[in-house]
Motif scaffolding. Structure first.
Motif, PDB file in Angstrom:
ATOM      1  N   THR A  16     -28.272 -29.116  19.282  1.00  0.00           N
ATOM      2  CA  THR A  16     -27.218 -28.904  18.547  1.00  0.00           C
ATOM      3  C   THR A  16     -27.043 -27.285  18.393  1.00  0.00           C
ATOM      4  OG1 THR A  16     -27.307 -31.228  17.741  1.00  0.00           O
ATOM      5  CG2 THR A  16     -25.875 -29.762  16.649  1.00  0.00           C
ATOM      6  N   SER A  25     -24.597 -23.531  19.002  1.00  0.00           N
ATOM      7  CA  SER A  25     -23.798 -23.177  19.827  1.00  0.00           C
ATOM      8  C   SER A  25     -24.590 -22.579  21.179  1.00  0.00           C
ATOM      9  CB  SER A  25     -23.233 -21.520  19.466  1.00  0.00           C
ATOM     10  OG  SER A  25     -24.421 -20.768  18.882  1.00  0.00           O
ATOM     11  N   THR A  26     -25.754 -22.386  21.158  1.00  0.00           N
ATOM     12  CA  THR A  26     -26.770 -22.386  22.481  1.00  0.00           C
ATOM     13  C   THR A  26     -27.001 -23.733  23.200  1.00  0.00           C
ATOM     14  OG1 THR A  26     -27.826 -20.714  20.957  1.00  0.00           O
ATOM     15  CG2 THR A  26     -28.757 -21.013  23.217  1.00  0.00           C
ATOM     16  N   ASP A  37     -33.301 -27.360  22.928  1.00  0.00           N
ATOM     17  CA  ASP A  37     -32.494 -26.928  21.709  1.00  0.00           C
ATOM     18  C   ASP A  37     -32.463 -25.610  21.261  1.00  0.00           C
ATOM     19  OD1 ASP A  37     -30.959 -27.547  19.263  1.00  0.00           O
ATOM     20  OD2 ASP A  37     -32.459 -29.111  18.686  1.00  0.00           O
ATOM     21  N   GLY A  38     -31.676 -25.180  20.449  1.00  0.00           N
ATOM     22  CA  GLY A  38     -31.567 -23.912  19.883  1.00  0.00           C
ATOM     23  C   GLY A  38     -32.441 -23.879  18.386  1.00  0.00           C
ATOM     24  N   ALA A  39     -32.431 -22.496  17.843  1.00  0.00           N
ATOM     25  CA  ALA A  39     -33.156 -22.323  16.745  1.00  0.00           C
ATOM     26  C   ALA A  39     -32.535 -21.255  15.988  1.00  0.00           C
ATOM     27  CB  ALA A  39     -34.656 -22.012  17.111  1.00  0.00           C
ATOM     28  N   ASP A  40     -32.810 -21.322  14.790  1.00  0.00           N
ATOM     29  CA  ASP A  40     -32.312 -20.155  13.799  1.00  0.00           C
ATOM     30  C   ASP A  40     -33.143 -18.961  13.823  1.00  0.00           C
ATOM     31  OD1 ASP A  40     -29.760 -21.309  13.205  1.00  0.00           O
ATOM     32  OD2 ASP A  40     -31.200 -22.936  12.125  1.00  0.00           O
ATOM     33  N   LYS A  91     -34.887 -24.385  11.829  1.00  0.00           N
ATOM     34  CA  LYS A  91     -33.731 -25.000  12.273  1.00  0.00           C
ATOM     35  C   LYS A  91     -32.913 -25.446  11.399  1.00  0.00           C
ATOM     36  CE  LYS A  91     -33.939 -27.714  16.157  1.00  0.00           C
ATOM     37  NZ  LYS A  91     -32.558 -26.852  16.471  1.00  0.00           N
ATOM     38  N   GLY A  92     -31.542 -25.995  11.769  1.00  0.00           N
ATOM     39  CA  GLY A  92     -30.755 -26.726  10.939  1.00  0.00           C
ATOM     40  C   GLY A  92     -29.779 -26.074  10.414  1.00  0.00           C
ATOM     41  N   GLY A  93     -29.480 -24.771  10.947  1.00  0.00           N
ATOM     42  CA  GLY A  93     -28.166 -24.019  10.757  1.00  0.00           C
ATOM     43  C   GLY A  93     -26.941 -24.730  10.934  1.00  0.00           C
ATOM     44  N   GLY A  94     -26.979 -25.378  12.058  1.00  0.00           N
ATOM     45  CA  GLY A  94     -25.872 -26.506  12.420  1.00  0.00           C
ATOM     46  C   GLY A  94     -25.946 -27.905  11.634  1.00  0.00           C
ATOM     47  N   GLY A  95     -26.984 -28.023  10.842  1.00  0.00           N
ATOM     48  CA  GLY A  95     -27.021 -29.165   9.862  1.00  0.00           C
ATOM     49  C   GLY A  95     -27.508 -30.471  10.499  1.00  0.00           C
ATOM     50  N   ALA A  96     -28.149 -30.256  11.675  1.00  0.00           N
ATOM     51  CA  ALA A  96     -28.692 -31.379  12.568  1.00  0.00           C
ATOM     52  C   ALA A  96     -30.045 -31.630  12.585  1.00  0.00           C
ATOM     53  CB  ALA A  96     -28.137 -31.268  14.093  1.00  0.00           C
ATOM     54  N   LEU A  97     -30.731 -30.884  11.488  1.00  0.00           N
ATOM     55  CA  LEU A  97     -32.144 -30.995  11.568  1.00  0.00           C
ATOM     56  C   LEU A  97     -33.093 -32.218  11.668  1.00  0.00           C
ATOM     57  CD1 LEU A  97     -33.563 -30.198   7.962  1.00  0.00           C
ATOM     58  CD2 LEU A  97     -31.086 -29.980   8.308  1.00  0.00           C
ATOM     59  N   GLU A 153     -32.515 -33.761  15.056  1.00  0.00           N
ATOM     60  CA  GLU A 153     -33.076 -32.958  16.048  1.00  0.00           C
ATOM     61  C   GLU A 153     -34.820 -33.079  15.959  1.00  0.00           C
ATOM     62  OE1 GLU A 153     -30.176 -29.091  16.118  1.00  0.00           O
ATOM     63  OE2 GLU A 153     -31.659 -29.026  14.625  1.00  0.00           O
ATOM     64  N   LYS A 190     -33.482 -14.014  17.879  1.00  0.00           N
ATOM     65  CA  LYS A 190     -33.792 -15.154  16.897  1.00  0.00           C
ATOM     66  C   LYS A 190     -35.319 -14.826  16.664  1.00  0.00           C
ATOM     67  CE  LYS A 190     -29.807 -17.492  16.648  1.00  0.00           C
ATOM     68  NZ  LYS A 190     -29.671 -18.882  17.135  1.00  0.00           N
TER      69      LYS A 190
HETATM   70  O1  5RP Z   1     -30.619 -26.027  14.504  1.00  0.00           O
HETATM   71  C1  5RP Z   1     -29.662 -26.136  14.901  1.00  0.00           C
HETATM   72  C2  5RP Z   1     -28.457 -26.950  14.460  1.00  0.00           C
HETATM   73  O2  5RP Z   1     -28.899 -28.016  13.461  1.00  0.00           O
HETATM   74  C3  5RP Z   1     -29.285 -25.259  15.862  1.00  0.00           C
HETATM   75  O3  5RP Z   1     -30.200 -25.277  16.778  1.00  0.00           O
HETATM   76  C4  5RP Z   1     -29.632 -23.780  15.416  1.00  0.00           C
HETATM   77  O4  5RP Z   1     -28.795 -23.505  13.993  1.00  0.00           O
HETATM   78  C5  5RP Z   1     -29.144 -22.528  16.295  1.00  0.00           C
HETATM   79  O5  5RP Z   1     -27.657 -22.650  16.602  1.00  0.00           O
HETATM   80  P1  5RP Z   1     -27.190 -21.589  17.482  1.00  0.00           P
HETATM   81  O6  5RP Z   1     -27.420 -21.999  18.797  1.00  0.00           O
HETATM   82  O7  5RP Z   1     -25.566 -21.825  17.258  1.00  0.00           O
HETATM   83  O8  5RP Z   1     -27.470 -20.290  16.870  1.00  0.00           O
END
Ligand code: 5RP
Length: 242
Positions: free
Chosen positions: A38, A40-41, A93-96, A106-112, A115, A133
Motif C-alpha cells: 500500500t 504511492s510506491t 511493499d513500500g516503507a516510510d 511502515k504505516g504512513g498510509g495507515g495499512a500497517l 501489511e 527512505k
Molecule cells: O506503510 C505504508 C502504508 O501503510 C507505505 O508503504 C508507506 O507509507 C510508504 O508509502 P509511500 O510509498 O507512499 O511513500
C-alpha cells in the motif's frame, strides 16, 4: 477507470518510485501468490504488474488495503484473500523509513496491520522506495501505532511508559484525515503517530509496544524485509540483507 499517467508526466520523486517498482518486477514469476503493498510506491508496482498481467503473466495478488484492492481490481489483477492463500511467495511493499538490518517504519498510509500480516505470511518481502527512505537510524518519520478506540487516553499513557523503557520519548498524535475527521484504519482502529525522532533499539521498542493492551500493531517491521530496491539519482540499487 483512469488511465495511468505516462512515466514522462511524473514528478522526479514519482519517477524514482516507479523505477524501484519496475525493478521489483524482475523478481515476479508466473504462478506466484503475491502480496500487494500500500502507498504511492506500491501503487506504481500494481500499475506495472497489471501491464504484465495483461501480457499474460499469471499471478494472484493479496492486497494489503482496500485502496490497493480497488486499484488492482480496476486494473484486472486477479485477487484472492489471505484466507484462500495463507502462504505467499513474495510481498512487494513500500516503507516510510529503512534502517540498518532492513528494520522498517511502515504505516504512513495507515495499512500497517494488514501489511504486517501479509509480510509475515510471505516467504520473502521486497521493499521498494526512493533512496531518501534509507536512514542511519529510524525515528525521524513518526512511528504509526494502531490502537483500539476504547480507553485511548489510558493506552497513550501505557505506550509512553513502554516507549520510555525502550529509551524513546515523544509526542503521540491522533491521526486525522485531511478533512479533520479521525482517521480509521481498514480494520476499524485508530492510529497514534509517535514522534520519537530517534529509535536507538527498534527491536526492544517493538517488543515493548506489542505488550501494551490496546495496541493492535505498530509500524516497526523487524526481520521481515530481505531485499530493498532503492531508486536514486545514481540509478537503481538492489540490497540484500546479510
Ligand atoms: O506503510 C505504508 C502504508 O501503510 C507505505 O508503504 C508507506 O507509507 C510508504 O508509502 P509511500 O510509498 O507512499 O511513500
Amino acid at each position: 477507470m483512469t488511465a495511468a499517467k505516462s512515466p514522462d508526466a511524473l514528478s522526479p520523486a514519482e519517477a524514482l518510485k516507479r523505477e524501484a517498482a519496475a525493478r521489483a518486477l524482475d523478481y515476479v514469476r508466473s504462478g506466484m501468490k503475491l502480496g500487494l503493498g500500500t502507498g504511492s510506491t506500491a501503487k506504481h508496482f500494481v500499475d506495472l504488474l497489471a501491464q504484465r498481467v495483461a501480457q499474460g503473466l499469471e499471478v494472484v495478488g493479496v492486497p494489503t488495503s482496500e485502496a490497493t484492492r480497488a486499484q488492482a481490481e480496476s486494473l484486472g489483477v486477479p485477487l484472492a484473500t489471505l484466507d484462500e492463500h495463507p502462504v505467499l511467495d513474495l510481498v512487494i511493499d513500500g516503507a516510510d523509513e529503512i534502517g540498518p538490518d532492513f528494520s522498517l517504519i511502515k504505516g504512513g498510509g495507515g495499512a500497517l496491520l494488514r501489511e504486517k500480516i501479509v509480510a509475515t505470511a510471505a516467504q520473502q518481502m521486497i521493499v521498494i522506495a526512493d533512496a531518501s527512505k534509507k536512514v542511519a537510524r529510524l525515528g525521524t518519520f513518526p512511528l504509526p501505532i494502531e490502537v483500539v478506540d476504547f480507553g485511548v487516553a489510558a493506552i497513550r499513557r501505557s505506550i509512553d511508559k513502554a516507549a520510555r523503557a525502550a529509551g524513546c520519548q515523544g509526542l503521540l498524535t491522533l491521526r486525522r484525515r485531511p478533512d479533520g475527521h479521525v482517521f480509521v484504519t481498514d480494520q476499524g482502529h485508530l492510529i497514534l503517530d509517535a514522534a520519537y525522532l530517534s529509535i536507538s533499539d527498534p527491536a526492544t521498542l517493538a517488543a515493548r509496544l506489542s505488550e501494551v493492551p490496546g495496541v493492535v500493531e505498530h509500524g516497526l517491521f523487524i526481520n521481515l524485509a530481505s531485499r530493498v530496491i532503492l531508486a536514486g539519482a545514481d540509478g537503481v540499487t538492489v540490497l540484500d540483507r546479510a
